[in-house]
Enzyme design. Sequence first.
Site, PDB file in Angstrom:
ATOM      1  N   HIS A 135       0.877  -1.181   0.000  1.00  0.00           N
ATOM      2  CA  HIS A 135       0.000   0.000   0.000  1.00  0.00           C
ATOM      3  C   HIS A 135       0.914   1.232   0.000  1.00  0.00           C
ATOM      4  O   HIS A 135       2.029   1.163   0.515  1.00  0.00           O
ATOM      5  CB  HIS A 135      -0.854  -0.045   1.274  1.00  0.00           C
ATOM      6  CG  HIS A 135      -1.929   0.988   1.366  1.00  0.00           C
ATOM      7  ND1 HIS A 135      -1.684   2.289   1.740  1.00  0.00           N
ATOM      8  CD2 HIS A 135      -3.262   0.905   1.151  1.00  0.00           C
ATOM      9  CE1 HIS A 135      -2.823   2.965   1.755  1.00  0.00           C
ATOM     10  NE2 HIS A 135      -3.799   2.152   1.396  1.00  0.00           N
TER      11      HIS A 135
ATOM     12  N   ASP B  56       3.286  -4.407   8.024  1.00  0.00           N
ATOM     13  CA  ASP B  56       2.079  -3.591   7.899  1.00  0.00           C
ATOM     14  C   ASP B  56       0.883  -4.542   8.005  1.00  0.00           C
ATOM     15  O   ASP B  56       0.551  -5.246   7.058  1.00  0.00           O
ATOM     16  CB  ASP B  56       2.102  -2.862   6.552  1.00  0.00           C
ATOM     17  CG  ASP B  56       0.767  -2.205   6.221  1.00  0.00           C
ATOM     18  OD1 ASP B  56      -0.140  -2.207   7.088  1.00  0.00           O
ATOM     19  OD2 ASP B  56       0.626  -1.697   5.096  1.00  0.00           O
TER      20      ASP B  56
ATOM     21  N   GLN C 281      -4.309  -4.941   6.985  1.00  0.00           N
ATOM     22  CA  GLN C 281      -5.293  -5.845   6.370  1.00  0.00           C
ATOM     23  C   GLN C 281      -5.278  -7.236   6.993  1.00  0.00           C
ATOM     24  O   GLN C 281      -5.970  -8.140   6.516  1.00  0.00           O
ATOM     25  CB  GLN C 281      -5.026  -5.965   4.863  1.00  0.00           C
ATOM     26  CG  GLN C 281      -5.127  -4.653   4.111  1.00  0.00           C
ATOM     27  CD  GLN C 281      -6.540  -4.101   4.057  1.00  0.00           C
ATOM     28  OE1 GLN C 281      -7.510  -4.821   4.279  1.00  0.00           O
ATOM     29  NE2 GLN C 281      -6.666  -2.818   3.777  1.00  0.00           N
TER      30      GLN C 281
ATOM     31  N   LYS D 104     -10.118  -0.391  10.489  1.00  0.00           N
ATOM     32  CA  LYS D 104     -10.312  -1.576   9.649  1.00  0.00           C
ATOM     33  C   LYS D 104     -10.666  -2.807  10.493  1.00  0.00           C
ATOM     34  O   LYS D 104     -11.052  -3.838   9.960  1.00  0.00           O
ATOM     35  CB  LYS D 104      -9.054  -1.849   8.821  1.00  0.00           C
ATOM     36  CG  LYS D 104      -8.789  -0.760   7.785  1.00  0.00           C
ATOM     37  CD  LYS D 104      -7.769  -1.204   6.784  1.00  0.00           C
ATOM     38  CE  LYS D 104      -7.048  -0.046   6.102  1.00  0.00           C
ATOM     39  NZ  LYS D 104      -7.860   0.640   5.101  1.00  0.00           N
TER      40      LYS D 104
ATOM     41  N   CYS E 203      -4.845   2.618  -3.686  1.00  0.00           N
ATOM     42  CA  CYS E 203      -3.616   3.143  -3.072  1.00  0.00           C
ATOM     43  C   CYS E 203      -2.461   2.158  -3.231  1.00  0.00           C
ATOM     44  O   CYS E 203      -1.636   2.001  -2.325  1.00  0.00           O
ATOM     45  CB  CYS E 203      -3.824   3.494  -1.601  1.00  0.00           C
ATOM     46  SG  CYS E 203      -5.001   4.823  -1.372  1.00  0.00           S
TER      47      CYS E 203
END
Lengths: 415, 148
Positions: A132, A209, A212, A235, A373
């Site tokens: 991302h 990261d 997600q 999220k 993104c």
Amino acid sequence: MSAARTSPPARLDVKRIREDFPILERTVHGRPLVYLDNAATSQKPRAVIEAEARYYAEENANIHRGVHWLSEKATASYEAAREKVRAFLNAASVHEIVFVRGATEAVNLVASSFGKNHVRSGDEILVTGLEHHSNLVPWQMLCAETGARLVAAPIDDSGDVPLEEIVSRISERTKLVAVAHVSNALGTVLPVREIVDTAHARGVPVLIDGAQAVPHRAVDVRALGCDFYVFSGHKVYGPTGVGILYGREALLDAMPPWQGGGDMIASVTLEKSTWNVLPYKFEAGTPNIAGGIGLGAALDYVSAIGLDRIEAHEAALLEIGTGLLRSVAGVRLVGTAPEKAGVLSFLLDGVHAHDVGTILDQEGIAIRTGHHCAQPVMDRFGIPATARASLGVYNTAEELEALAQGIRRVAEVFA
Amino acid sequence: MSDLRELYQTTILDHYKKPRNFGPLPGAERHAEGHNPLCGDRVTVHVRLEGDVVADVRFEGSGCAISTASASMMTEAVKGRTRADAERLFERFHHLITDPDGTAQGDDLGKLEVFSGVREYPTRIKCATLVWHALHSALGDAKEVSTE
């Protein structure tokens, strides 16, 4: 010999879960809302909405500084939320849990602070081609500032990044490996445990990261062994404007503060200041107190359901959705890695993703269209955009059928 | 479906599938690119002026149905007009698709009137205007004009 012990975890009662989310009762353009844009942001359960409202109605005060009763209550609630995050990630200590604005801010914090101490001209930062922008642009900025080089392990045709493509790019110049746990654009799950092991064998720290990943699978930062792990509250069914930087205490301790201001100092004179202890050293200014408390409520909510059950539910939906989309003439799935989370990125022959999104919206179906993104991912596949349906705990097989039916309607409009 | 047909009118779908004046324009002395980062759409407008008149105009790029059809129909609409007249047409077109109270009739817009449905879809207005902004750059002396 009890049957309960040997059966798989009980299936989710999705109908009951849906009742926890007020927004799912809405209609859009006269149709029941089918919300399939969870990778952009998730909807909020009543428990989160009420936790924020309760804080403002009953406890609102500034934290860490008041002697009065309300301030103590607010501080206790905020710090209780930090402990919830610690337990959720299985971090060793609350000193390792830094409240930030979101995953993006967490990456920027590490790029600025860790970067300042460790990255010099000629060094390398290793990322992958499916990051991302939030795990790409901060490193580009750091490289531009320091003269370091950003190296990216390429994506294969299925949207996977084979481990050896990452491993072979770790060199003696590599100062940090920064990779997504799960790709937002394609759903690819990276083998983060193996990446960490390999990088550590060469003395290179790893940032993951997890924006997600955290909503969709259990994450144990000590089992992963990673050095930094970042995610966003919104999220994982929590509020916007709050997120988490996990960092190993020794690393965070050695890093300089990022932003200066109140709360992050131990003492201040007009000439100089000394820094507060972890994690407050990285938390300048009055934070998003309600957001932190809301995030704690969100983590309680998903933990009560069980991340393993959520993962199993979404894996089953992904399989159903993949089959349904493949059955629609003209649909091509983008991102078919063997290890995938609940993301269905697709193209419809002869129709731009933007038009797919507009027409589905008229059916009450919310998806994302565009580059998500992750422009380098789109470039890799030679496409400007995809349409993306992304799953959450409250989605159902019926909603995926509505999606497939909606895509057929799109094809009809363009026939 | 009737709502959608307001947006995806037959004329628009026809121009999307068979864009007119698509491709490079040899001899064009003015070029400008439009880019919508939201959806990745890119369009390049090539213009050949004779005096103050748009003698020829063509476009290249890829985009959604609305932006492609808008580009195609823009080329047909401005060919033969003076620069000032083309700019005035853009203003009236812009008014048609952004007019909040929906009173703009677009009588004088001819075929371009089919885009009136766009005003019900605020997220799509940029799609319809992208090529016009590029035309504006190409016609003006603005520095955005690229030489590609």
